[in-house]
Design a protein around this motif. Structure first.
Motif, short mmCIF file in Angstrom:
data_model
loop_
_atom_site.label_atom_id
_atom_site.label_comp_id
_atom_site.label_asym_id
_atom_site.label_seq_id
_atom_site.Cartn_x
_atom_site.Cartn_y
_atom_site.Cartn_z
N LEU A 284 15.92 6.30 1.91
CA LEU A 284 15.45 4.60 1.46
C LEU A 284 15.24 4.02 2.56
O LEU A 284 16.48 3.33 2.96
N ALA A 285 13.80 3.29 2.81
CA ALA A 285 13.60 3.06 3.80
C ALA A 285 13.30 1.69 4.48
O ALA A 285 12.83 1.53 5.64
N GLY A 286 13.00 1.09 2.98
CA GLY A 286 12.16 -0.07 3.02
C GLY A 286 11.44 -0.60 1.71
O GLY A 286 12.80 -0.44 0.86
N ALA A 287 11.39 -1.98 2.31
CA ALA A 287 11.06 -2.92 0.75
C ALA A 287 9.43 -3.89 0.62
O ALA A 287 9.04 -3.87 2.13
N THR A 288 9.30 -3.71 -0.06
CA THR A 288 8.06 -4.05 -0.71
C THR A 288 7.94 -4.94 -1.92
O THR A 288 8.89 -5.58 -2.60
N PHE A 289 6.67 -6.24 -1.70
CA PHE A 289 6.71 -6.90 -3.02
C PHE A 289 5.48 -7.33 -2.89
O PHE A 289 4.44 -6.85 -2.47
N HIS A 290 5.02 -7.46 -4.70
CA HIS A 290 3.82 -8.65 -4.67
C HIS A 290 3.68 -9.63 -4.45
O HIS A 290 4.05 -10.42 -5.30
N ALA A 291 2.75 -10.79 -4.00
CA ALA A 291 2.49 -12.32 -4.15
C ALA A 291 2.44 -12.90 -5.56
O ALA A 291 1.90 -13.38 -5.60
N GLY A 292 1.42 -11.91 -6.03
CA GLY A 292 -0.02 -11.52 -7.28
C GLY A 292 -0.87 -11.73 -6.70
O GLY A 292 -1.37 -11.74 -5.64
N SER A 293 -2.04 -11.12 -6.81
CA SER A 293 -3.00 -11.41 -6.85
C SER A 293 -3.82 -12.83 -6.98
O SER A 293 -3.32 -13.06 -7.50
N GLN A 294 -4.63 -12.78 -5.86
CA GLN A 294 -5.08 -14.11 -5.49
C GLN A 294 -4.47 -15.30 -5.45
O GLN A 294 -4.31 -15.83 -6.20
N CYS A 295 -3.78 -15.13 -4.12
CA CYS A 295 -2.27 -16.01 -4.03
C CYS A 295 -2.42 -17.01 -3.23
O CYS A 295 -2.48 -16.68 -2.33
N GLN B 69 4.22 10.61 3.31
CA GLN B 69 5.72 10.77 3.53
C GLN B 69 6.18 9.12 2.84
O GLN B 69 7.13 9.22 2.35
N TRP B 70 6.22 8.88 2.49
CA TRP B 70 6.11 7.41 2.25
C TRP B 70 5.71 6.84 0.88
O TRP B 70 4.67 6.65 0.33
N TYR B 71 6.93 6.68 -0.07
CA TYR B 71 6.40 6.56 -1.80
C TYR B 71 7.37 5.34 -2.62
O TYR B 71 8.38 4.85 -1.86
N VAL B 72 6.53 4.49 -3.05
CA VAL B 72 7.15 3.85 -2.96
C VAL B 72 7.97 3.30 -4.98
O VAL B 72 8.15 4.73 -5.35
N ILE B 73 9.13 3.25 -4.88
CA ILE B 73 10.11 3.55 -5.45
C ILE B 73 10.06 1.62 -6.41
O ILE B 73 10.09 1.55 -5.29
N GLY C 154 -10.34 0.29 11.90
CA GLY C 154 -8.29 0.75 12.55
C GLY C 154 -7.83 -0.06 11.17
O GLY C 154 -6.96 -0.11 11.37
N ALA C 155 -8.24 0.64 9.39
CA ALA C 155 -7.77 -0.11 8.97
C ALA C 155 -6.48 0.89 8.43
O ALA C 155 -7.22 1.88 8.54
N GLY C 156 -5.59 0.44 8.24
CA GLY C 156 -4.55 2.48 6.89
C GLY C 156 -5.36 1.80 5.78
O GLY C 156 -6.02 0.54 5.43
N PHE C 157 -4.32 2.14 4.32
CA PHE C 157 -4.26 2.46 3.31
C PHE C 157 -3.16 3.07 2.09
O PHE C 157 -2.07 2.97 3.23
N GLU C 158 -3.17 1.68 1.36
CA GLU C 158 -2.24 2.14 0.44
C GLU C 158 -3.40 2.86 -0.80
O GLU C 158 -4.77 2.53 -1.24
N PHE C 159 -2.28 4.05 -1.28
CA PHE C 159 -3.36 4.81 -2.76
C PHE C 159 -2.48 5.24 -3.41
O PHE C 159 -0.81 4.53 -3.95
N ALA C 160 -2.78 4.95 -5.18
CA ALA C 160 -2.27 4.60 -6.22
C ALA C 160 -2.18 6.44 -7.31
O ALA C 160 -1.50 6.35 -8.16
N LEU D 102 -0.68 7.55 4.81
CA LEU D 102 -0.91 6.90 4.05
C LEU D 102 0.39 6.64 3.00
O LEU D 102 1.49 6.64 3.68
N PHE D 103 0.10 5.52 2.43
CA PHE D 103 1.34 4.62 1.70
C PHE D 103 1.38 5.19 -0.14
O PHE D 103 -0.23 4.14 -0.63
N TYR D 104 2.08 5.50 -0.50
CA TYR D 104 1.61 5.61 -2.15
C TYR D 104 2.42 4.51 -2.40
O TYR D 104 3.26 4.71 -3.11
N SER D 105 2.04 3.44 -3.06
CA SER D 105 2.23 2.33 -3.43
C SER D 105 2.49 2.42 -5.15
O SER D 105 2.27 0.62 -5.38
N ASN D 106 1.85 3.22 -5.97
CA ASN D 106 2.40 2.96 -7.54
C ASN D 106 3.63 3.75 -7.97
O ASN D 106 3.89 4.73 -7.41
#
Ligand code: PLP
Length: 378
Positions: free
Chosen positions: A181-192, A119-123, A74-80, A98-102
């Motif tokens: 423009l309808a969303g926001a994201t961030f990355h906490a840093g890997s192995q946070c 549908q969804w693209y990060v910028i 049941g996981a979704g995916f993000e791709f780069a 799918l979320f295009y997170s690159n």
């Protein structure tokens, strides 16, 4: 920095199964994956954060069997990249999920995603917004914010992320273009190891949503990114401890905002043992060196990004300090200069790298002709 640890035990691959896999002999380094652990990790994520759908970061382990198991759980995916997108389509994952997170994408890559129905693209810049809008006027966007990576082992804030002044410019441009423009994201840093990074990110997203609304946009998506840690040699906050720490921030997110996250490491690392072999032993200026058939270039890249792997062996001698190196001729190929290993370790001994299912086979190459690790999913 708020570090929170708790004694909740993480799951890990069953070592008896790793030993079974070796019954038929050993040729090359291989990544052993315990599929029951993959399943359990998805369940734990959903259990701890029921409002947050995990969208697996394919980059951390793109092995087809791994992706199939995560999809079935049941996981979704993000791709780069287009190649990761192709894997998703081959697996039958609907493009609209799918979320295009690159944050920076080639025009051809955007075109491939648009053609597939993504549908969804990060910028994180005005330039990227204009580029995608020209190719896909009906696309929806989430804005990657530059937020704290303090207390994370692998920093991810150095390359991407909009600063507050960029956020204002991007919102203004979206309104001008009529872009969704309808969303926001961030990355906490890997192995946070610092759950506050998610609080900081969520609060930055909420402020961004307020700015968006004031400009006439309609925010609908909060993406918490990745960063959820796993245990190697250092204590970590469990997923439940992180959930508790970010509970009140999440409670402020309006009910009409869809919340997702992009765990990579968290879902796949514990399931894997990287199995390799000592191919040479020596002493240099009083230091002991063990050379393995797997190193920085063919499976253990993360040993030079700050991850302190837990190297295990079958030997029972007293522990002493070793330098552990890979098989290539490059002097960069040194995994650690201060690894405790048994003093009676010899050439031919097996080495088992615990919880190595993330960014191992995914980042491996064949430099110097040494093979990629095989992947065995059980
Ligand atoms: C955009 C994005 N999302 C998610 C991840 C996964 O991060 P992690 O493996 O720390 O969960 C990464 C890792 O680089 C990333 O770049």
């Amino acid at each position: 920095m708020g570090r929170v640890f708790d004694p909740t035990k993480e799951v890990q691959a069953d070592f008896a199964l790793v030993k079974d896999a070796l019954r038929n002999g050993y040729q090359n380094p291989f990544l052993f994956i315990d599929s029951s652990v993959l399943r359990e990790k998805v369940r734990r994520f959903k259990d701890a954060l029921p409002r947050v759908r995990p969208h697996f970061a394919i980059k951390s382990n793109p092995h087809p069997e791994v992706l199939t198991i995560l999809r079935d759980e049941g996981a979704g995916f993000e791709f780069a990249s287009p190649a990761e997108l192709r894997q998703m389509l081959d697996l039958g994952v609907p493009a609209r999920e799918l979320f295009y997170s690159n944050p920076v994408k080639a025009q051809e890559a955007i075109q491939a995603a648009v053609a597939a129905g993504v549908q969804w693209y990060v910028i994180d810049s005005v330039e990227e917004l204009r580029k995608i809008h020209q190719l896909a006027p009906n696309a929806s966007y989430y804005l990657r914010l530059h937020t704290s990576n303090e207390g994370s082992t692998v920093k991810l804030s150095g390359k991407f992320g909009a600063f507050p002044e960029d956020v204002t410019r991007i919102i203004t441009e979206a309104v001008k273009l009529g872009a969704d423009l309808a969303g926001a994201t961030f990355h906490a840093g890997s192995q946070c190891l610092n759950p506050d990074n998610w609080n900081i990110g969520i609060n930055a997203a909420l402020e961004t949503f307020a700015q968006m609304r004031a400009a006439g946009l309609t925010p609908r998506l909060l993406n918490l990114g990745g960063g959820f840690p796993v245990e190697h040699t250092e204590a970590i906050p469990s997923i439940w401890a992180i959930a508790k720490e970010i509970e009140s921030s999440l409670a402020q997110v309006p009910a009409d905002i869809q919340i997702i996250a992009e765990p990579g490491r968290f879902l796949v690392s514990d399931a894997g043992y990287l199995v390799c072999k000592v191919i040479g032993i020596t002493s240099r200026q009083g230091s002991r060196w063990a050379y393995l058939d797997c190193g920085v270039f063919n499976g253990l890249l993360e040993s030079i990004t700050g991850i302190e792997y837990d190297f295990r062996t079958d030997k029972t001698g007293a522990m002493t300090e070793w330098t552990v190196a890979g098989p290539t001729c490059d002097s960069m190929d040194i995994c650690t200069r201060s690894q405790q290993l048994p003093e009676d370790l010899v050439e031919g001994d097996m080495v088992y790298v615990r919880n190595a299912g993330a960014y191992s086979n995914a980042c491996a190459g064949t430099f110097n002709g040494f093979p990629l690790p095989d992947v065995l999913v059980v």
